[in-house]
Design an enzyme around this catalytic site. Structure first.
Site, mmCIF file in Angstrom:
data_model
loop_
_atom_site.group_PDB
_atom_site.id
_atom_site.type_symbol
_atom_site.label_atom_id
_atom_site.label_comp_id
_atom_site.label_asym_id
_atom_site.label_seq_id
_atom_site.Cartn_x
_atom_site.Cartn_y
_atom_site.Cartn_z
ATOM 1 N N GLN A 282 -6.338 8.971 11.314
ATOM 2 C CA GLN A 282 -5.913 9.538 10.035
ATOM 3 C C GLN A 282 -6.936 9.197 8.962
ATOM 4 O O GLN A 282 -7.146 8.018 8.654
ATOM 5 C CB GLN A 282 -4.542 8.941 9.679
ATOM 6 C CG GLN A 282 -3.942 9.488 8.423
ATOM 7 C CD GLN A 282 -3.065 8.451 7.733
ATOM 8 O OE1 GLN A 282 -3.399 7.283 7.648
ATOM 9 N NE2 GLN A 282 -1.922 8.877 7.238
ATOM 10 N N SER B 164 -6.823 7.309 3.320
ATOM 11 C CA SER B 164 -7.185 6.327 2.287
ATOM 12 C C SER B 164 -8.685 6.296 2.040
ATOM 13 O O SER B 164 -9.486 6.521 2.955
ATOM 14 C CB SER B 164 -6.746 4.934 2.717
ATOM 15 O OG SER B 164 -5.358 4.850 2.766
ATOM 16 N N SER C 92 -7.374 3.221 11.550
ATOM 17 C CA SER C 92 -7.240 2.662 12.890
ATOM 18 C C SER C 92 -7.596 3.734 13.905
ATOM 19 O O SER C 92 -7.447 4.930 13.628
ATOM 20 C CB SER C 92 -5.841 2.098 13.141
ATOM 21 O OG SER C 92 -4.886 2.772 12.403
ATOM 22 N N GLU D 263 5.765 9.299 9.111
ATOM 23 C CA GLU D 263 5.332 7.915 9.314
ATOM 24 C C GLU D 263 6.538 6.996 9.225
ATOM 25 O O GLU D 263 6.701 6.072 9.993
ATOM 26 C CB GLU D 263 4.290 7.544 8.261
ATOM 27 C CG GLU D 263 3.770 6.116 8.414
ATOM 28 C CD GLU D 263 2.716 5.762 7.372
ATOM 29 O OE1 GLU D 263 2.743 6.353 6.285
ATOM 30 O OE2 GLU D 263 1.880 4.893 7.664
ATOM 31 N N GLU E 22 4.800 -3.127 -4.041
ATOM 32 C CA GLU E 22 5.000 -2.753 -5.446
ATOM 33 C C GLU E 22 5.283 -1.258 -5.574
ATOM 34 O O GLU E 22 6.169 -0.840 -6.328
ATOM 35 C CB GLU E 22 3.763 -3.137 -6.273
ATOM 36 C CG GLU E 22 3.604 -4.638 -6.489
ATOM 37 C CD GLU E 22 3.187 -5.406 -5.236
ATOM 38 O OE1 GLU E 22 2.632 -4.785 -4.312
ATOM 39 O OE2 GLU E 22 3.424 -6.622 -5.179
#
Lengths: 393, 368
Positions: A112, A115, A147, A230, A363
């Site tokens: 994936q 990010s 990953s 996910e 958060e």
């Protein structure tokens, strides 16, 4: 409607025609896919039978009882849990037929590419560019925390196709060929000493437009399919009492009375109670799902386990005293599977630091709970209606 | 994990049934109608905080007093699961009623003796019908595995002023003593919604319901059920605190924004919600373990108490703090929840005491 009885018949037929004992593993898995028994809730012809998802357990139980090989889902989790639902929901017929079978069988590993160094919690701010060139897109940028990038054949990728649009509206979703010469994968060493993840550098990577999922500029919405799945793909199994990290600490406590102190005893009991309650919460969530009444409690579980794993492993290192000063080994390794409770207490302590960061920081998840579950008002925002190119970076 | 020390697990039903949802709706409607915050606030400094007639409506008309009692003994033949739902609602509304004390602790205490003693069976039927209120004469703080029996006079007996009958554990057995044969001296409680008193029953007074060994087991059983279901009261209370805090911080504006939009406050409320998810699972587990007579019940009850008592206090403290000045006033009901939560933390065994029980049950012994 396909029912449990029919699935049993079909499963036995598969087993008769392809006896696991004498059939090559890959051949068996391909035959299982073609029989519609891979993921029964998928469409006919794509590994499924349009059956209720809950009936998969019927097939799995029959196959497990017969000693049939599985597709080792832990090793292809990103493909199964994230890429496949997105391909199914947004891919063309050709794309679905090309990708889903080798994905499920495990012949082609997926990763994936979401990010970026500058887009973590604020994923929609991503800067990797995709520019149209004839029938292709040309992609340049850098992805991180990937990953399986070093073993993957394909990637799901989101990239910026319109820098003039507000950030959520200028993103497009692609399937990226990881063997393209413009893809460079470098291991990303983490605080445990090993490298589970990679940095991926994309330089002039060409992606045919046929490998786009969803409309141009609609990639953020398409990505929601991926990210929602996910969450769904996490959990599901019953955990026995002391089944998680608390079991490790409790065992050390029981077996090594010389390490005990009163202060640690109180902390251990606090955490034992918290761990048992988290286990019961997970069990309650599982019962809600089975009853067809899923609640928002799922988002609580990741938060709870992140905090628990960190506190328990921290306690364990302290409890071990002299031994807690040591660490198994710092050698840079590339683990194929990650076991949060594997290795020693020091490793658990360090690895669990990631539990409150990966897959949404605690958060951000607290914001999501506050706004979506409790209905609290959002913070005022100044980034939603501004062209991406004008955002502060 | 070590199979030898951890008791075997039972599959627990942690959801709410439709019957339980219906019961909840009935109890909530009654309490909203008759025992809202202003009604409670208006009574807590009078001689009796109990809203007149409310006990009859809940205990007899809805039938909540007999939930733990089999039909052949005059009850509803339901279980701890339903009683837990009643307590969630009583916790939400911080209602002054002798439900936990009479319909749970005293009733559960009488269940085994009722099989042997006509007097116990007759008293149990009275309790189940909501016609009589009985209170076990022990301090509210008594844990299920406390040293028994206790010397008289007994201080901090909850709901003693509402009792028609006291159940008294003496060295030679369990006695039922009519309240008018006992001395009841009011104390000033931290939680005005659950009156406390010093109770003295003269030696030899009352009717013996069970012999010494059966009495001790009966009292432990009553206290265990009380501790387990107290978790549901704490859950309901915490839930009210969070809902009320969310409601208030969405409306309250400072700095030209709802204060609930500030991340510093949102995270605290989200954290409370997480705690509530756990508290609900723990409280349901305790209720179901008691209902099914699980061998695991003492452990699960201890887990539920160790967890839920903490959550209720935190929720009530956060409720006061996040309400700002209004949360500190007598006029706002937040203090009712805070005082109840803090008292509940001590009731039926503190969290630390329950942790000691857990340590013994699962083999996590302290340093020698």
């Amino acid at each position: 409607m396909t029912d449990a009885a029919e699935l049993r018949v079909r499963t036995r037929k598969l087993l008769d025609e392809h006896p696991p004992a004498t059939t090559d593993r890959t051949d068996f898995l391909r035959a299982r896919f073609d029989a519609g028994l891979a993921w029964v809730h998928y469409p006919v012809g794509l590994g499924g039978l349009d059956a209720p998802r809950a009936l998969q357990t019927v097939v799995d139980a029959e196959l497990a009882a017969a000693g049939a090989p599985d597709n080792d889902p832990r090793k292809i989790g990103i493909g199964l849990g994230m890429a496949a639902p997105t391909v199914l929901a947004h891919g063309s017929d050709e794309v679905k037929e090309r990708f889903l079978r080798p994905l499920w069988v495990g012949e082609e590993v997926w990763c994936q590419l979401f990010s970026e160094p500058g887009a973590g919690s604020d994923l929609a701010a991503l800067a990797t560019r995709a520019v149209r060139d004839g029938d292709d897109w040309v992609v340049d940028g850098q992805k991180v925390w990937t990953s399986s990038a070093h073993t993957a054949r394909w990637a799901i990728l989101i990239a910026r196709t319109d820098p003039d649009a507000p950030k959520h509206r200028g993103i497009t979703y692609f399937v990226c060929d990881m063997t393209d010469p413009g893809v460079e994968v470098r291991p990303l060493r983490q605080i445990t000493g090993e490298a589970e993840f990679n940095e991926v550098f994309l330089t002039g990577v060409r992606i045919p437009d046929a490998h786009r999922l969803g409309e141009v500029g609609d990639g953020w919405r398409v990505a929601q399919t991926t990210l929602m799945n996910e969450r769904v793909s996490i959990g599901g199994a019953r955990i026995p009492r002391e089944g998680g990290m608390i079991g490790k600490a409790a065992t050390t406590w029981r077996e090594r009375p010389g390490l005990r102190t009163h202060a640690l005893h109180r902390r251990l009991l606090d955490l034992w109670v918290d761990a048992e309650v988290a286990r019961l919460s997970g069990e309650r969530l599982r019962q809600q799902l089975v009853a067809g009444r899923p609640g928002p409690e799922g988002s609580a579980m990741k938060l709870a386990f992140a905090g628990l794993n960190q506190a328990i492993s921290g306690l364990e290192v302290e409890l071990l005293g002299d031994e807690g000063l040591l660490y198994g080994e710092w050698e840079m390794r590339r683990p194929e599977l990650v076991d949060f409770t594997g290795r020693d207490a020091g490793y658990r302590y360090l690895r669990s630091k990631g539990n409150s960061i990966e897959g949404g920081t605690s958060e951000v998840l607290l914001n999501i709970v506050a706004e979506r579950v409790l209905g609290l008002p959002p913070e005022p925002r100044n980034d939603k209606d501004v062209a991406w190119k004008d955002l502060a970076r | 994990m070590t199979e030898t020390t951890a008791p075997a697990e039972q599959p627990l039903d942690l959801l709410y049934s439709e019957t339980e949802d219906d019961l909840r709706a009935a109890v909530r409607a009654l309490l909203t109608d008759r025992a809202g915050p202003q009604a409670v606030l208006g009574r807590i400094e009078t001689d009796s905080p109990y809203v007149p007639g409310l006990w009859k409506s809940l205990a007899a008309d809805i039938g909540a007093a007999g939930l733990l009692v089999p039909e052949k003994l005059g009850g509803q033949g339901a279980s701890h699961r339903e009683a837990a739902v009643v307590l969630e609602e009583l916790g939400r509304a911080v209602t002054p009623l002798p439900y936990l004390t009479s319909a749970v602790v005293a009733t559960e205490t009488l269940l085994a003796p009722a099989a042997e003693s006509d007097a116990a069976a007759a008293l149990l039927a009275e309790l189940a019908g909501g016609r009589t209120v009985a209170v076990l004469a022990v301090p509210l703080s008594t844990a299920p595995d406390a040293e028994l029996p206790l010397a008289e006079p007994v201080a901090a007996v909850a709901d003693a002023t509402a009792a028609d009958v006291f159940l008294v554990l003496r060295a030679d057995g369990l006695y039922a003593v009519p309240a008018d044969e006992a001395t009841v001296e009011r104390q000033v409680p931290l939680d005005l919604t659950r009156p406390l008193a010093v109770v003295t029953t003269g030696a030899g007074s009352g009717t013996r319901l069970a012999g010494p060994d059966a009495a001790r087991a009966a009292v432990r059983r009553g206290l265990l059920a009380g501790a387990g279901l107290l978790a549901s009261e704490q859950l309901g209370l915490a839930e009210w605190c969070l809902e009320e805090t969310v409601r208030y911080t969405r409306e309250r504006h400072q700095f030209n924004r709802p204060v609930g939009s500030f991340q510093a406050l949102k995270h605290r409320m989200a954290q409370l919600w997480l705690d509530l998810v756990g508290a609900r699972a723990a409280a349901r587990a305790a209720a179901d373990a008691l209902a099914t007579g699980s061998a695991d019940a003492p452990l699960i009850v201890a887990v539920a108490q160790a967890y839920c008592s903490k959550v209720a206090v935190r929720a009530a403290e956060e409720c006061v703090q996040l309400h700002g000045g209004i949360g500190m006033t007598w006029e706002h009901p937040a203090h009712l929840a805070l005082k109840r939560a803090k008292s509940d933390q001590i009731a039926l065994g503190s969290a630390g005491r329950h942790q000691d029980t857990i340590a013994a049950l699962v083999g996590l012994e302290p340093p020698s």
